[in-house]
Design a protein around this motif. Structure first.
Motif, PDB file in Angstrom:
ATOM      1  N   VAL A 101      59.036  36.447  33.241  1.00 47.05           N
ATOM      2  CA  VAL A 101      57.948  37.317  33.675  1.00 47.05           C
ATOM      3  C   VAL A 101      58.397  38.123  34.893  1.00 47.05           C
ATOM      4  O   VAL A 101      58.789  37.551  35.915  1.00 47.05           O
ATOM      5  N   PRO A 102      58.351  39.479  34.822  1.00 48.89           N
ATOM      6  CA  PRO A 102      58.764  40.305  35.963  1.00 48.89           C
ATOM      7  C   PRO A 102      57.828  40.112  37.156  1.00 48.89           C
ATOM      8  O   PRO A 102      56.655  39.777  36.997  1.00 48.89           O
ATOM      9  N   ASP A 103      58.348  40.353  38.358  1.00 53.14           N
ATOM     10  CA  ASP A 103      57.549  40.196  39.568  1.00 53.14           C
ATOM     11  C   ASP A 103      56.345  41.110  39.573  1.00 53.14           C
ATOM     12  O   ASP A 103      55.261  40.727  40.035  1.00 53.14           O
ATOM     13  N   ASP A 104      56.495  42.355  39.056  1.00 55.62           N
ATOM     14  CA  ASP A 104      55.374  43.287  39.093  1.00 55.62           C
ATOM     15  C   ASP A 104      54.258  42.878  38.139  1.00 55.62           C
ATOM     16  O   ASP A 104      53.109  43.290  38.294  1.00 55.62           O
ATOM     17  N   VAL A 105      54.588  42.074  37.133  1.00 53.87           N
ATOM     18  CA  VAL A 105      53.563  41.533  36.238  1.00 53.87           C
ATOM     19  C   VAL A 105      52.899  40.318  36.881  1.00 53.87           C
ATOM     20  O   VAL A 105      51.669  40.194  36.908  1.00 53.87           O
ATOM     21  N   ALA A 106      53.711  39.425  37.436  1.00 55.27           N
ATOM     22  CA  ALA A 106      53.178  38.225  38.084  1.00 55.27           C
ATOM     23  C   ALA A 106      52.230  38.589  39.217  1.00 55.27           C
ATOM     24  O   ALA A 106      51.241  37.895  39.472  1.00 55.27           O
ATOM     25  N   GLY A 107      52.489  39.703  39.887  1.00 56.69           N
ATOM     26  CA  GLY A 107      51.650  40.119  41.000  1.00 56.69           C
ATOM     27  C   GLY A 107      50.270  40.581  40.602  1.00 56.69           C
ATOM     28  O   GLY A 107      49.415  40.794  41.472  1.00 56.69           O
ATOM     29  N   HIS A 108      50.045  40.750  39.306  1.00 60.50           N
ATOM     30  CA  HIS A 108      48.738  41.195  38.817  1.00 60.50           C
ATOM     31  C   HIS A 108      47.933  40.040  38.195  1.00 60.50           C
ATOM     32  O   HIS A 108      47.013  40.272  37.428  1.00 60.50           O
ATOM     33  N   LEU A 109      48.311  38.819  38.526  1.00 60.47           N
ATOM     34  CA  LEU A 109      47.566  37.656  38.050  1.00 60.47           C
ATOM     35  C   LEU A 109      46.715  37.096  39.186  1.00 60.47           C
ATOM     36  O   LEU A 109      47.178  36.960  40.317  1.00 60.47           O
ATOM     37  N   VAL A 110      45.469  36.790  38.885  1.00 56.78           N
ATOM     38  CA  VAL A 110      44.581  36.118  39.841  1.00 56.78           C
ATOM     39  C   VAL A 110      43.882  34.984  39.111  1.00 56.78           C
ATOM     40  O   VAL A 110      43.783  34.990  37.876  1.00 56.78           O
ATOM     41  N   ALA A 111      43.409  34.006  39.858  1.00 53.12           N
ATOM     42  CA  ALA A 111      42.789  32.837  39.231  1.00 53.12           C
ATOM     43  C   ALA A 111      41.468  32.498  39.912  1.00 53.12           C
ATOM     44  O   ALA A 111      41.251  32.801  41.093  1.00 53.12           O
ATOM     45  N   THR A 112      40.607  31.854  39.155  1.00 54.70           N
ATOM     46  CA  THR A 112      39.307  31.392  39.652  1.00 54.70           C
ATOM     47  C   THR A 112      39.160  29.911  39.334  1.00 54.70           C
ATOM     48  O   THR A 112      39.459  29.483  38.214  1.00 54.70           O
ATOM     49  N   LEU A 113      38.727  29.134  40.322  1.00 50.12           N
ATOM     50  CA  LEU A 113      38.498  27.704  40.114  1.00 50.12           C
ATOM     51  C   LEU A 113      37.049  27.496  39.694  1.00 50.12           C
ATOM     52  O   LEU A 113      36.129  27.977  40.356  1.00 50.12           O
ATOM     53  N   ARG A 114      36.867  26.785  38.593  1.00 47.99           N
ATOM     54  CA  ARG A 114      35.527  26.495  38.082  1.00 47.99           C
ATOM     55  C   ARG A 114      35.406  24.997  37.813  1.00 47.99           C
ATOM     56  O   ARG A 114      36.400  24.316  37.589  1.00 47.99           O
ATOM     57  N   GLN A 115      34.173  24.518  37.808  1.00 47.15           N
ATOM     58  CA  GLN A 115      33.927  23.117  37.431  1.00 47.15           C
ATOM     59  C   GLN A 115      32.546  23.008  36.810  1.00 47.15           C
ATOM     60  O   GLN A 115      31.542  23.313  37.452  1.00 47.15           O
ATOM     61  N   ALA A 116      32.512  22.576  35.560  1.00 46.92           N
ATOM     62  CA  ALA A 116      31.242  22.356  34.873  1.00 46.92           C
ATOM     63  C   ALA A 116      30.661  21.012  35.308  1.00 46.92           C
ATOM     64  O   ALA A 116      31.384  20.089  35.693  1.00 46.92           O
ATOM     65  N   ARG A 117      29.337  20.908  35.235  1.00 47.74           N
ATOM     66  CA  ARG A 117      28.675  19.662  35.650  1.00 47.74           C
ATOM     67  C   ARG A 117      29.176  18.454  34.865  1.00 47.74           C
ATOM     68  O   ARG A 117      29.257  17.345  35.394  1.00 47.74           O
ATOM     69  N   LEU A 118      29.514  18.662  33.593  1.00 47.69           N
ATOM     70  CA  LEU A 118      29.974  17.539  32.780  1.00 47.69           C
ATOM     71  C   LEU A 118      31.340  17.029  33.233  1.00 47.69           C
ATOM     72  O   LEU A 118      31.760  15.947  32.830  1.00 47.69           O
ATOM     73  N   ASP A 119      32.028  17.815  34.076  1.00 48.07           N
ATOM     74  CA  ASP A 119      33.355  17.412  34.556  1.00 48.07           C
ATOM     75  C   ASP A 119      33.320  16.791  35.947  1.00 48.07           C
ATOM     76  O   ASP A 119      34.360  16.382  36.467  1.00 48.07           O
TER      77      ASP A 119
END
Length: 293
Positions: free
Chosen positions: A24-42
């Motif tokens: 994966v090129p650096d310029d592609v990796a730089g366009h990734l973001v993440a969100t932490l979620r948690q459902a009540r069942l977890d």
């Protein structure tokens, strides 16, 4: 600050590595973001989802990831929802699940815990498709946690540790029923065994749940908690509701939400699980009380 560690060195549970795809090129990796979620069942299993968004112009596959922080040890892949090779197309979102590591609680019994202001995770991705992708590449991406899930899990874990250092709480293996004021109620027991040399722990309130209500409503408090001095509390209850799906879909209703002070300091609520045999007693009682056919 949350700093994640590298987790995967090879291809995930997916297709073969395609010779025509590179890392994966650096310029592609730089366009990734993440969100932490948690459902009540977890909540009970301390499992969180890391949802990754691909805002680059390159199709990817998501193979897994890891989460680590100053407040938690290294996360682990779950057995119930293991990592899978997921298409992470341009503009798309996909997630993977991890179980949080052991909480690192602050010293003392203040009842307060901190949370990291900046979150990071490592994710393993590859260029291509599920059936034909390149070499797996582990990249660090920023994570948002607007729901405050990590802080809540930390507070619960540290409260549990503080309470457990002074008293061992356990629901009894069975429920009994009795008649009170023309109504059949169930009675469960909660044992509270002091830990030698531990701090003073006083239960201040026990809430009802999605399945059970204290007789008279509200919460168990005051005289209802007097039994903790002898190490055994008897809690009379009635069903919270009588619709079938409340029982069939329940994941948290058999946990007792216990509020306690440790050396006089209020702690976050601690959830005490119910043994399987007592669960069967409870479900039979609810069926009889609600006159289910």
């Amino acid at each position: 600050m949350l700093v994640a560690a590298t987790l995967l060195s090879g291809c995930g549970a997916g297709g073969p590595v395609g010779e025509r795809h590179g890392p994966v090129p650096d310029d592609v990796a730089g366009h990734l973001v993440a969100t932490l979620r948690q459902a009540r069942l977890d909540y009970a299993e301390r499992v969180v989802e890391i949802e990754v968004a691909n805002s680059s112009d390159t199709d990817l596959v998501l193979l897994g990831g890891e989460l680590e922080s100053e407040s938690f040890g290294v996360s682990t892949e779950t057995t119930t929802r293991p990592f899978r090779t997921e298409t992470l197309a341009v503009g798309g979102r996909r997630g993977f699940y991890v179980r949080l590591g052991e909480a690192t609680c602050p010293s003392g019994r203040t009842g307060r815990t901190g949370s990291a202001a900046e979150l990071r995770a490592t994710v393993t991705v590859a260029v291509g498709s599920r059936s034909d992708h390149g070499e797996p590449t582990t990249v660090e991406v920023p994570v948002s946690d607007s729901g405050g899930h990590l802080a809540r899990n930390l507070a619960q874990d540290c409260a549990g540790a503080a309470v457990a250092s002074g008293v061992t709480l356990a629901q009894g293996p069975a429920l009994r029923t009795e008649r009170r004021d023309g109504e059949t109620v169930a009675v469960l027991t909660l044992t509270a065994e002091p830990v030698a040399g531990g701090p003073d722990v006083r239960i201040t309130r026990i809430d009802g749940s999605t399945l059970i209500d204290p007789v008279g409503g509200g919460a168990w408090r005051g005289r209802a908690l007097a039994g903790q001095d002898e190490g055994v509390l008897e809690l009379a209850l009635v069903p919270t509701r009588c619709d079938h799906h409340a029982v069939s879909e329940d994941k948290r209703g058999t946990y007792l939400p216990v509020h306690a002070d440790v050396d006089g300091i209020p702690q976050h609520v601690v959830h005490v699980p119910m043994p399987d045999a007592a669960k069967r007693d409870l479900f039979e009682y609810i069926a009889d009380y609600c006159a289910w056919p």
